[in-house]
Design a protein around this motif. Structure first.
Motif, PDB file in Angstrom:
ATOM      1  N   LEU A   1      88.356  35.117  31.391  1.00 34.81           N
ATOM      2  CA  LEU A   1      87.994  36.104  30.106  1.00 34.81           C
ATOM      3  C   LEU A   1      89.425  36.599  29.712  1.00 34.81           C
ATOM      4  CD1 LEU A   1      85.377  38.484  31.890  1.00 34.81           C
ATOM      5  CD2 LEU A   1      85.177  37.102  29.943  1.00 34.81           C
TER       6      LEU A   1
ATOM      7  N   GLN B   1      80.744  30.918  30.666  1.00 38.70           N
ATOM      8  CA  GLN B   1      81.199  32.407  30.384  1.00 38.70           C
ATOM      9  C   GLN B   1      81.174  32.398  28.807  1.00 38.70           C
ATOM     10  OE1 GLN B   1      83.784  34.614  32.510  1.00 38.70           O
ATOM     11  NE2 GLN B   1      84.077  33.285  34.085  1.00 38.70           N
TER      12      GLN B   1
ATOM     13  N   LYS C   1      96.655  34.099  40.737  1.00 42.18           N
ATOM     14  CA  LYS C   1      95.972  33.454  41.606  1.00 42.18           C
ATOM     15  C   LYS C   1      94.419  32.912  41.244  1.00 42.18           C
ATOM     16  CE  LYS C   1      96.855  36.486  45.422  1.00 42.18           C
ATOM     17  NZ  LYS C   1      96.443  36.802  46.439  1.00 42.18           N
ATOM     18  N   THR C   2      94.116  32.139  41.904  1.00 39.75           N
ATOM     19  CA  THR C   2      92.429  31.884  41.465  1.00 39.75           C
ATOM     20  C   THR C   2      91.559  32.729  41.968  1.00 39.75           C
ATOM     21  OG1 THR C   2      93.058  29.383  42.391  1.00 39.75           O
ATOM     22  CG2 THR C   2      90.548  30.121  42.322  1.00 39.75           C
ATOM     23  N   GLY C   3      90.538  33.106  40.865  1.00 33.01           N
ATOM     24  CA  GLY C   3      89.929  34.160  41.116  1.00 33.01           C
ATOM     25  C   GLY C   3      90.181  35.491  40.413  1.00 33.01           C
ATOM     26  N   SER C   4      91.491  35.466  39.920  1.00 35.72           N
ATOM     27  CA  SER C   4      91.740  36.686  39.285  1.00 35.72           C
ATOM     28  C   SER C   4      91.420  37.011  37.847  1.00 35.72           C
ATOM     29  CB  SER C   4      93.572  36.787  39.247  1.00 35.72           C
ATOM     30  OG  SER C   4      93.987  35.795  38.681  1.00 35.72           O
ATOM     31  N   GLY C   5      90.348  36.307  37.399  1.00 37.01           N
ATOM     32  CA  GLY C   5      89.883  36.408  36.037  1.00 37.01           C
ATOM     33  C   GLY C   5      90.704  35.812  34.803  1.00 37.01           C
ATOM     34  N   LYS C   6      91.242  34.845  35.247  1.00 42.24           N
ATOM     35  CA  LYS C   6      92.089  34.213  33.893  1.00 42.24           C
ATOM     36  C   LYS C   6      90.967  33.667  32.717  1.00 42.24           C
ATOM     37  CE  LYS C   6      94.272  31.195  36.699  1.00 42.24           C
ATOM     38  NZ  LYS C   6      94.262  31.792  38.096  1.00 42.24           N
TER      39      LYS C   6
ATOM     40  N   PHE D   1      87.750  47.736  29.564  1.00 42.24           N
ATOM     41  CA  PHE D   1      87.768  46.991  28.436  1.00 42.24           C
ATOM     42  C   PHE D   1      87.796  47.830  27.221  1.00 42.24           C
ATOM     43  CE2 PHE D   1      86.600  43.909  31.891  1.00 42.24           C
ATOM     44  CZ  PHE D   1      87.244  42.919  31.350  1.00 42.24           C
TER      45      PHE D   1
ATOM     46  N   PHE E   1      80.793  43.815  33.998  1.00 42.36           N
ATOM     47  CA  PHE E   1      82.186  44.271  34.242  1.00 42.36           C
ATOM     48  C   PHE E   1      82.845  45.606  33.330  1.00 42.36           C
ATOM     49  CE2 PHE E   1      82.796  39.370  34.370  1.00 42.36           C
ATOM     50  CZ  PHE E   1      82.340  39.413  35.581  1.00 42.36           C
TER      51      PHE E   1
ATOM     52  N   PHE F   1      93.723  41.172  42.277  1.00 41.04           N
ATOM     53  CA  PHE F   1      93.200  41.919  41.362  1.00 41.04           C
ATOM     54  C   PHE F   1      93.910  43.268  41.085  1.00 41.04           C
ATOM     55  CE2 PHE F   1      89.690  39.080  41.099  1.00 41.04           C
ATOM     56  CZ  PHE F   1      88.585  39.776  40.267  1.00 41.04           C
TER      57      PHE F   1
ATOM     58  N   SER G   1      86.289  47.308  34.327  1.00 41.30           N
ATOM     59  CA  SER G   1      87.635  47.359  34.161  1.00 41.30           C
ATOM     60  C   SER G   1      88.396  45.879  34.242  1.00 41.30           C
ATOM     61  CB  SER G   1      88.199  48.368  35.279  1.00 41.30           C
ATOM     62  OG  SER G   1      87.747  47.839  36.573  1.00 41.30           O
ATOM     63  N   ALA G   2      89.361  45.871  33.673  1.00 39.37           N
ATOM     64  CA  ALA G   2      89.927  44.453  33.525  1.00 39.37           C
ATOM     65  C   ALA G   2      90.725  44.148  34.717  1.00 39.37           C
ATOM     66  CB  ALA G   2      90.864  44.476  32.236  1.00 39.37           C
TER      67      ALA G   2
HETATM   68  P1  ADP Z   1      90.274  32.550  37.525  1.00 42.85           P
HETATM   69  O1  ADP Z   1      90.293  31.644  36.270  1.00 42.85           O
HETATM   70  O2  ADP Z   1      91.556  33.282  37.615  1.00 42.85           O
HETATM   71  O3  ADP Z   1      90.275  31.593  38.863  1.00 42.85           O
HETATM   72  P2  ADP Z   1      87.932  33.575  37.044  1.00 42.85           P
HETATM   73  O4  ADP Z   1      88.020  33.615  35.254  1.00 42.85           O
HETATM   74  O5  ADP Z   1      87.116  32.013  37.385  1.00 42.85           O
HETATM   75  O6  ADP Z   1      89.074  33.351  37.752  1.00 42.85           O
HETATM   76  O7  ADP Z   1      87.141  34.836  37.481  1.00 42.85           O
HETATM   77  C1  ADP Z   1      86.745  34.885  38.885  1.00 42.85           C
HETATM   78  C2  ADP Z   1      85.561  35.624  39.154  1.00 42.85           C
HETATM   79  O8  ADP Z   1      85.910  36.943  38.665  1.00 42.85           O
HETATM   80  C3  ADP Z   1      84.514  35.078  38.143  1.00 42.85           C
HETATM   81  O9  ADP Z   1      83.218  35.314  39.061  1.00 42.85           O
HETATM   82  C4  ADP Z   1      84.242  36.162  37.332  1.00 42.85           C
HETATM   83  O10 ADP Z   1      83.002  36.327  36.656  1.00 42.85           O
HETATM   84  C5  ADP Z   1      84.773  37.365  37.859  1.00 42.85           C
HETATM   85  N1  ADP Z   1      85.380  38.325  36.906  1.00 42.85           N
HETATM   86  C6  ADP Z   1      86.288  38.135  35.843  1.00 42.85           C
HETATM   87  N2  ADP Z   1      86.637  39.372  35.198  1.00 42.85           N
HETATM   88  C7  ADP Z   1      86.256  40.351  35.963  1.00 42.85           C
HETATM   89  C8  ADP Z   1      86.488  41.849  35.714  1.00 42.85           C
HETATM   90  N3  ADP Z   1      87.198  42.237  35.115  1.00 42.85           N
HETATM   91  N4  ADP Z   1      85.834  42.559  36.873  1.00 42.85           N
HETATM   92  C9  ADP Z   1      85.059  41.879  37.765  1.00 42.85           C
HETATM   93  N5  ADP Z   1      84.994  40.467  37.982  1.00 42.85           N
HETATM   94  C10 ADP Z   1      85.562  39.875  37.094  1.00 42.85           C
END
Ligand code: ADP
Ligand code: MG
Length: 214
Positions: A53, A92, A46-51, A3, A21, A214, A23-24
């Motif tokens: 942030l 968040q 995908k869902t869970g990929s950190g969209k 980051f 966290f 990821f 790394s991005a």
């Molecule tokens: P999406 O919207 O793509 O489904 P989220 O933004 O809800 O994903 O993030 C999924 C999970 O990953 C959350 O628990 C979040 O806190 C975590 N997360 C987000 N960014 C990172 C990162 N850079 N490193 C590790 N975990 C992360």
């Protein structure tokens, strides 16, 4: 990518560090630099990929850098299809704004309307919301979006599935001005309805599509 390499304000990097966290994720690494240029963006992963942030960090960075057109109008509006999703994003966002002078609120369907009128009158910088309720507040002139700098549509495909196209268009019209940037996130980007709404709301968007999570 770390980051610290993403040209983000030190306060934001600190907050991310506190969240644990370092790394991005792929979508964060690709979307953040594009969003920081001020370009419109259409992204999927995908869902869970950190969209979350991937849009919250550039949103905060942009507001930290810019001078407000209007002191009163909200600067960033983040729309989600459901209360639950909005609540997750709002949680968040609150962690990130805690380290800044900015105020964030959530305006969700199913909650007390008059309480929301009071909340809006306190001139928040960030609003996380469901589209129907925002449309209602616009119609009743409890909210003006003339100073909006950033409109974010998260889970845009689900918003369309739930029948929010009309509200999205109303919000788009209310917020229409030259400085506005629009970011759209969706699980799919190739359905006709998505392309139509993108055509109406986005201006020559950059496309990002991440297949692996990821
Ligand atoms: P999406 O919207 O793509 O489904 P989220 O933004 O809800 O994903 O993030 C999924 C999970 O990953 C959350 O628990 C979040 O806190 C975590 N997360 C987000 N960014 C990172 C990162 N850079 N490193 C590790 N975990 C992360
Ligand atoms: Mg999400």
């Amino acid at each position: 990518m770390q980051f610290t390499e993403l040209s983000l304000d030190r306060r934001l990097v600190q907050s991310i560090d506190h969240m644990g966290f370092t790394s991005a994720t792929n979508i964060q690494e690709l979307a953040i630099p594009v969003a920081l240029t001020g370009k419109d963006l259409m992204a999927s992963s995908k869902t869970g990929s950190g969209k979350t942030l991937a849009f919250l960090l550039p949103a905060l960075q942009r507001i930290m850098n810019s001078k407000a057109l209007s002191k009163r109008d909200p600067r960033v509006l983040i729309l989600l299809p459901t209360r639950e999703l909005a609540h997750q994003v709002y949680s968040q966002l609150r962690l990130l704004v805690a380290n800044t002078k900015f105020k964030a609120v959530s305006i969700l369907g199913g909650e007390n309307f008059n309480d929301q009128v009071k909340t809006l009158a306190r001139d928040p910088h960030f609003i996380v919301a469901t589209p129907g309720r925002i449309a209602d507040h616009l119609t009743q002139r409890n909210l003006y979006l003339n100073g909006l700098e950033l409109l974010i549509l998260d889970e845009a495909d689900r918003m369309l599935d739930l029948g929010f196209a009309q509200q999205l268009k109303q919000i788009n019209t209310a917020a229409d001005h030259k400085r506005r940037q629009t970011l759209m996130f969706s699980a799919t980007l190739d359905h006709n309805e998505i392309l139509d709404i993108a055509d109406e709301l986005l201006n020559e968007p950059h496309h990002i599509n991440v297949d692996d999570s990821f």
